[in-house]
Design a protein around this motif. Structure first.
Motif, PDB file in Angstrom:
ATOM      1  N   PHE A 152     -30.930 -49.591  86.101  1.00  0.00           N
ATOM      2  CA  PHE A 152     -31.882 -49.787  85.003  1.00  0.00           C
ATOM      3  C   PHE A 152     -31.326 -49.203  83.711  1.00  0.00           C
ATOM      4  O   PHE A 152     -31.398 -49.824  82.646  1.00  0.00           O
ATOM      5  N   ILE A 153     -30.745 -48.015  83.770  1.00  0.00           N
ATOM      6  CA  ILE A 153     -30.189 -47.374  82.579  1.00  0.00           C
ATOM      7  C   ILE A 153     -29.029 -48.191  82.025  1.00  0.00           C
ATOM      8  O   ILE A 153     -28.943 -48.446  80.818  1.00  0.00           O
ATOM      9  N   ASN A 154     -28.115 -48.605  82.904  1.00  0.00           N
ATOM     10  CA  ASN A 154     -26.981 -49.415  82.452  1.00  0.00           C
ATOM     11  C   ASN A 154     -27.443 -50.719  81.815  1.00  0.00           C
ATOM     12  O   ASN A 154     -26.933 -51.137  80.773  1.00  0.00           O
ATOM     13  N   SER A 155     -28.412 -51.355  82.441  1.00  0.00           N
ATOM     14  CA  SER A 155     -28.896 -52.639  81.931  1.00  0.00           C
ATOM     15  C   SER A 155     -29.576 -52.473  80.580  1.00  0.00           C
ATOM     16  O   SER A 155     -29.373 -53.285  79.669  1.00  0.00           O
ATOM     17  N   LEU A 156     -30.385 -51.428  80.441  1.00  0.00           N
ATOM     18  CA  LEU A 156     -31.144 -51.243  79.208  1.00  0.00           C
ATOM     19  C   LEU A 156     -30.236 -50.911  78.032  1.00  0.00           C
ATOM     20  O   LEU A 156     -30.441 -51.393  76.912  1.00  0.00           O
ATOM     21  N   ILE A 157     -29.213 -50.094  78.276  1.00  0.00           N
ATOM     22  CA  ILE A 157     -28.312 -49.688  77.195  1.00  0.00           C
ATOM     23  C   ILE A 157     -27.258 -50.753  76.919  1.00  0.00           C
ATOM     24  O   ILE A 157     -26.825 -50.941  75.771  1.00  0.00           O
ATOM     25  N   GLY A 158     -26.840 -51.459  77.971  1.00  0.00           N
ATOM     26  CA  GLY A 158     -25.765 -52.440  77.822  1.00  0.00           C
ATOM     27  C   GLY A 158     -24.405 -51.844  78.099  1.00  0.00           C
ATOM     28  O   GLY A 158     -23.414 -52.187  77.444  1.00  0.00           O
ATOM     29  N   ILE A 159     -24.351 -50.919  79.069  1.00  0.00           N
ATOM     30  CA  ILE A 159     -23.081 -50.283  79.445  1.00  0.00           C
ATOM     31  C   ILE A 159     -22.888 -50.424  80.943  1.00  0.00           C
ATOM     32  O   ILE A 159     -23.757 -50.949  81.654  1.00  0.00           O
ATOM     33  N   ASP A 160     -21.754 -49.939  81.427  1.00  0.00           N
ATOM     34  CA  ASP A 160     -21.461 -49.973  82.865  1.00  0.00           C
ATOM     35  C   ASP A 160     -20.831 -48.643  83.252  1.00  0.00           C
ATOM     36  O   ASP A 160     -19.632 -48.551  83.508  1.00  0.00           O
ATOM     37  N   GLU A 161     -21.675 -47.596  83.258  1.00  0.00           N
ATOM     38  CA  GLU A 161     -21.198 -46.257  83.576  1.00  0.00           C
ATOM     39  C   GLU A 161     -21.527 -45.909  85.020  1.00  0.00           C
ATOM     40  O   GLU A 161     -22.536 -46.357  85.570  1.00  0.00           O
ATOM     41  N   SER A 162     -20.697 -45.084  85.605  1.00  0.00           N
ATOM     42  CA  SER A 162     -20.937 -44.639  86.974  1.00  0.00           C
ATOM     43  C   SER A 162     -22.077 -43.630  86.995  1.00  0.00           C
ATOM     44  O   SER A 162     -22.386 -42.983  85.990  1.00  0.00           O
ATOM     45  N   ALA A 163     -22.685 -43.488  88.147  1.00  0.00           N
ATOM     46  CA  ALA A 163     -23.778 -42.532  88.291  1.00  0.00           C
ATOM     47  C   ALA A 163     -23.290 -41.109  88.049  1.00  0.00           C
ATOM     48  O   ALA A 163     -23.998 -40.285  87.466  1.00  0.00           O
ATOM     49  N   GLU A 164     -22.070 -40.813  88.498  1.00  0.00           N
ATOM     50  CA  GLU A 164     -21.521 -39.460  88.330  1.00  0.00           C
ATOM     51  C   GLU A 164     -21.343 -39.138  86.847  1.00  0.00           C
ATOM     52  O   GLU A 164     -21.591 -38.012  86.413  1.00  0.00           O
ATOM     53  N   ARG A 165     -20.928 -40.118  86.064  1.00  0.00           N
ATOM     54  CA  ARG A 165     -20.750 -39.909  84.635  1.00  0.00           C
ATOM     55  C   ARG A 165     -22.097 -39.669  83.955  1.00  0.00           C
ATOM     56  O   ARG A 165     -22.201 -38.846  83.038  1.00  0.00           O
ATOM     57  N   MET A 166     -23.141 -40.347  84.410  1.00  0.00           N
ATOM     58  CA  MET A 166     -24.471 -40.135  83.850  1.00  0.00           C
ATOM     59  C   MET A 166     -24.956 -38.717  84.113  1.00  0.00           C
ATOM     60  O   MET A 166     -25.631 -38.121  83.267  1.00  0.00           O
ATOM     61  N   VAL A 167     -24.635 -38.182  85.267  1.00  0.00           N
ATOM     62  CA  VAL A 167     -25.010 -36.801  85.577  1.00  0.00           C
ATOM     63  C   VAL A 167     -24.391 -35.856  84.552  1.00  0.00           C
ATOM     64  O   VAL A 167     -25.037 -34.915  84.072  1.00  0.00           O
ATOM     65  N   GLU A 168     -23.133 -36.099  84.178  1.00  0.00           N
ATOM     66  CA  GLU A 168     -22.466 -35.259  83.176  1.00  0.00           C
ATOM     67  C   GLU A 168     -23.110 -35.430  81.796  1.00  0.00           C
ATOM     68  O   GLU A 168     -23.293 -34.455  81.057  1.00  0.00           O
ATOM     69  N   LEU A 169     -23.460 -36.670  81.454  1.00  0.00           N
ATOM     70  CA  LEU A 169     -24.061 -36.923  80.136  1.00  0.00           C
ATOM     71  C   LEU A 169     -25.403 -36.219  79.979  1.00  0.00           C
ATOM     72  O   LEU A 169     -25.786 -35.839  78.864  1.00  0.00           O
ATOM     73  N   CYS A 170     -26.133 -36.031  81.076  1.00  0.00           N
ATOM     74  CA  CYS A 170     -27.443 -35.392  80.995  1.00  0.00           C
ATOM     75  C   CYS A 170     -27.349 -33.968  80.476  1.00  0.00           C
ATOM     76  O   CYS A 170     -28.294 -33.463  79.863  1.00  0.00           O
ATOM     77  N   ASN A 171     -26.230 -33.309  80.700  1.00  0.00           N
ATOM     78  CA  ASN A 171     -26.078 -31.938  80.220  1.00  0.00           C
ATOM     79  C   ASN A 171     -26.031 -31.883  78.692  1.00  0.00           C
ATOM     80  O   ASN A 171     -26.378 -30.857  78.096  1.00  0.00           O
ATOM     81  N   LYS A 172     -25.600 -32.966  78.036  1.00  0.00           N
ATOM     82  CA  LYS A 172     -25.516 -32.980  76.577  1.00  0.00           C
ATOM     83  C   LYS A 172     -26.873 -33.117  75.905  1.00  0.00           C
ATOM     84  O   LYS A 172     -27.022 -32.799  74.731  1.00  0.00           O
ATOM     85  N   ILE A 173     -27.856 -33.598  76.656  1.00  0.00           N
ATOM     86  CA  ILE A 173     -29.160 -33.912  76.068  1.00  0.00           C
ATOM     87  C   ILE A 173     -30.269 -33.077  76.685  1.00  0.00           C
ATOM     88  O   ILE A 173     -31.441 -33.453  76.653  1.00  0.00           O
ATOM     89  N   GLN A 174     -29.918 -31.934  77.248  1.00  0.00           N
ATOM     90  CA  GLN A 174     -30.871 -30.976  77.817  1.00  0.00           C
ATOM     91  C   GLN A 174     -31.677 -31.561  78.966  1.00  0.00           C
ATOM     92  O   GLN A 174     -32.838 -31.179  79.172  1.00  0.00           O
ATOM     93  N   LEU A 175     -31.082 -32.467  79.718  1.00  0.00           N
ATOM     94  CA  LEU A 175     -31.748 -33.033  80.890  1.00  0.00           C
ATOM     95  C   LEU A 175     -31.021 -32.656  82.173  1.00  0.00           C
ATOM     96  O   LEU A 175     -31.179 -33.308  83.206  1.00  0.00           O
ATOM     97  N   GLY A 176     -30.182 -31.639  82.112  1.00  0.00           N
ATOM     98  CA  GLY A 176     -29.475 -31.177  83.298  1.00  0.00           C
ATOM     99  C   GLY A 176     -30.129 -29.919  83.856  1.00  0.00           C
ATOM    100  O   GLY A 176     -30.945 -29.275  83.175  1.00  0.00           O
ATOM    101  N   PRO A 177     -29.788 -29.537  85.090  1.00  0.00           N
ATOM    102  CA  PRO A 177     -28.880 -30.262  85.970  1.00  0.00           C
ATOM    103  C   PRO A 177     -29.531 -31.519  86.544  1.00  0.00           C
ATOM    104  O   PRO A 177     -30.705 -31.495  86.910  1.00  0.00           O
ATOM    105  N   ALA A 178     -28.761 -32.590  86.591  1.00  0.00           N
ATOM    106  CA  ALA A 178     -29.235 -33.856  87.140  1.00  0.00           C
ATOM    107  C   ALA A 178     -28.587 -34.086  88.498  1.00  0.00           C
ATOM    108  O   ALA A 178     -27.488 -33.596  88.772  1.00  0.00           O
ATOM    109  N   THR A 179     -29.283 -34.811  89.348  1.00  0.00           N
ATOM    110  CA  THR A 179     -28.770 -35.123  90.677  1.00  0.00           C
ATOM    111  C   THR A 179     -28.935 -36.613  90.940  1.00  0.00           C
ATOM    112  O   THR A 179     -29.656 -37.322  90.216  1.00  0.00           O
TER     113      THR A 179
END
Length: 645
Positions: A330-357
């Motif tokens: 859903f996230i990839n489709s809405l944004i228009g990207i093709d990121e791995s789930a592991e990469r999204m977990v890392e990105l969450c730390n930049k926006i105060q939504l970590g730790p993500a699982t």
């Protein structure tokens, strides 16, 4: 969109980096805010059309660069320099998101709420304490400015929430929240004018002073919130010293100074959810200046009835950390990207939504589960998570590509039909009106002489006029006539509306979800004048059906003098209509004068040759006209337009 004005040098000192104006503008874009203006106090004074200063006064103003930054309306954590700089440092990877903690004091402070009294004016209160805080002039100014920003935005000019801050060492706990008669409240408020400094007021005289004194214009808008209430809310300490008269002013005894070390914060409110958000925002922003950063001392709130029995109790601040999920696809489709789930977990730390699982949903889809801190009350839905992941990924990094499908935009057929009919009915001498979609149960049912049946109702209507969503357009038109009594009815008064009504429907589904109701597009018209105008409304019925290419049945044509003209009518094959008298035992007949009402029956391919009622018209019953204070005879028409498509 709120605007935060910050000193550029102070902001860079908080961030620990320096930027050119262009580079900082780019950083703001990447983070999802906007650098709206670069100015200074002196420059603002020179541009002002309302405030005229002398040359000496202008020369004394600071020339330090000020950034005016537009922040999203729901990002309350960005309304002060502390929150903005902290979020930017986390976004840049210069610090980890802090963990906000409630301390465990040896003896928890309490505030007792007199529930029977406060429920009449501002029923809720939440509190917290910041221990061993260190203020500087800049921090103190930011502390006051954040309260002003919250009051203007989330607090809706203090009508929903009012913030009070007090020097804990100047008062004596435990605290009390009560509502008393205006003349029973007496205290020295914070200085608002030079000639009343140190003067004691009662609640009534204080509000009268704020309404009339020229130096109190900044407080005058808040006076009407409680002025006409028989009881005024008041926060007191254990010695009955008034700490504040919310939502107006704090007491002078507990005022905050640069030497204050312990701050007691209370938020009185009419909305408990918003009160908790406001309190969490204030304490999370300024707890960084405590000796133990990000540690907040809680307060227990006890509600007691008139007999002194505790009815409920809770501890604030809540400082909740929530877990919210969003699908990786859903996230990839809405944004228009093709990121791995592991990469999204890392990105969450930049926006105060970590730790993500990463989790698996019941249907086997990969889900990103994030930790939402108490500062992020704006995260309510998976869409919010996707938006923040897009910010962390970088809007400029999203690759542009040509859409795989080519479509041509166009008006919905039902809307197009509605617009065409509006033009034609307007040419027939009718005036279009647009009435409110909500109405009272009386107007929708009783005033039309109909039994009260199912309708979509509001659980918390603002007043009696907005109880249900209308199931007919007729009340709105009759109220229009009611409010236009001064207009001339000698030549007849013709009005119409084409809008939606909402009908309960347990079988109606949208995207596989039963919504319990459906919209229906209708045309309603009313004629009022010296005569009932039945023939005028009848003529409008024939005109509308002629325009929609529906032919009259032969039996109906035989009763008309236009038999020869029907040979040249343009009509769709298999589409016919007829008019029958409305039986007096019909549910719709009660609105009309007995024997002076008719139903419109449609035959079309969609009805498999059966006659289906699409509307009614007739002379309105005198009792209906009396219920809406309409002093002239009138006829009305109401047709469902959707079967004519």
């Amino acid at each position: 969109m709120p605007t935060l004005a910050v000193d550029r040098d102070d902001l860079f000192a908080h961030i620990g980096r320096t930027y050119t104006d262009e580079a900082f503008d780019e950083l703001c874009f990447e983070f999802g805010v906007e650098l709206d203006e670069i100015t200074s106090e002196r420059e603002e004074a020179l541009k002002s059309d309302t405030v005229k200063l002398s040359k000496d006064q202008i020369a004394s103003l600071s020339s330090s660069v000020i950034y005016k930054i537009d922040v999203p309306a729901n990002r309350y954590d960005l309304l002060c320099i502390e929150g903005l700089s902290r979020s930017l440092k986390i976004f840049l990877g210069d610090m980890d998101a802090p963990a906000y903690q409630r301390t465990t004091p040896e003896k928890m402070e309490t505030i007792t709420v007199q529930q029977d009294a406060t429920s009449q004016v501002r029923p809720f209160v939440v509190c917290a304490i910041l221990r061993d805080i260190t203020f500087t002039p800049e921090r103190y100014a930011s502390f006051i400015d954040l309260q002003d920003q919250l009051h203007r935005n989330l607090c809706r000019q203090r009508t929903l929430v009012a913030i009070g801050t007090h020097d804990m060492d100047a008062v004596r706990a435990p605290f009390h929240y009560d509502a008393r008669r205006p003349d029973e409240i007496e205290f020295v408020p914070l200085k608002s004018s030079d000639d009343t400094a140190g003067q004691a007021f009662t609640g009534r005289t204080l509000l009268e002073h704020y309404e009339t004194h020229p130096d109190c214009k900044h407080l005058k808008p808040y006076v009407p919130i409680i002025k006409n209430s028989p009881l005024y809310p008041v926060v007191l300490d254990n010695e009955d010293t008034v700490l504040s008269l919310p939502p107006i002013i704090n007491g002078d005894r507990s005022k905050i100074t640069l030497d204050t070390k312990n701050v007691f914060i209370e938020c009185t409110a009419t909305d408990l959810t918003k009160a908790n958000i406001v309190l969490d925002t204030v304490v999370t922003m300024f707890s960084e200046y405590c000796d133990k950063p990000y540690h907040i001392e809680p307060v227990q709130v006890n509600y007691v009835d008139s007999s002194g029995v505790t009815t409920k109790s809770y501890v604030t601040p809540e400082l909740p950390t929530r877990r919210v999920q969003a699908g990786v696809d859903f996230i990839n489709s809405l944004i228009g990207i093709d990121e791995s789930a592991e990469r999204m977990v890392e990105l969450c730390n930049k926006i105060q939504l970590g730790p993500a699982t990463l989790e698996q949903s019941a249907d086997g889809k990969q889900m990103l589960e994030v930790s939402v801190p108490p500062t992020r009350s704006d995260i309510l839905h998976p869409v919010d998570i996707a938006e923040d992941v897009g910010i962390a990924y970088g809007y400029n990094n999203i690759r542009k590509h040509v859409a795989q499908t080519n479509t041509v935009g166009g008006e919905q057929p039902l809307n197009k039909l509605s617009d065409l009919l509006r033009d034609e009915i307007g040419r027939a001498g009718y005036t279009e009106v647009l009435t409110h979609g909500l109405c009272s149960v009386r107007d929708n049912f009783t005033a039309l002489r109909k039994p009260v049946t199912a309708a979509v109702s509001l659980s918390n209507p603002a007043n009696v006029e907005y109880e249900v969503v209308r199931t007919t357009l007729l009340p709105g038109l009759l109220k229009t006539l009611q409010h236009n009594k001064s207009a001339s009815f000698s030549a007849g008064f013709r009005i119409f509306e084409i809008s939606d009504v909402v009908l309960p429907d347990d079988k109606h589904t949208i995207t596989q979800t039963i919504v319990g109701a459906r919209n229906e597009r209708r045309l309603c018209a009313v004629y009022a004048g010296p005569t009932s105008g039945f023939e005028i409304i009848h003529g409008l019925v024939d005109r509308v059906l002629s325009l929609t290419e529906v032919a009259p049945e032969e039996e109906y044509v035989a009763n008309s003098t236009k038999g020869d003209e029907e040979k040249f009518r343009v009509a769709r094959d298999g589409w016919y209509y007829t008019i029958h008298e409305l039986r007096e035992d019909d549910d719709a007949a009660s609105t009309y004068f007995p024997g002076r009402a008719a139903e419109i029956l449609l035959t079309s391919p969609a009805t498999s040759g059966e006659k289906v009622r699409i509307g009614t018209f007739g002379i309105l019953h005198p009792e209906v006209l009396g219920n809406f204070s309409v002093g002239y005879p009138a006829s009305s028409l109401e047709i469902n337009l959707e079967p004519l498509m």
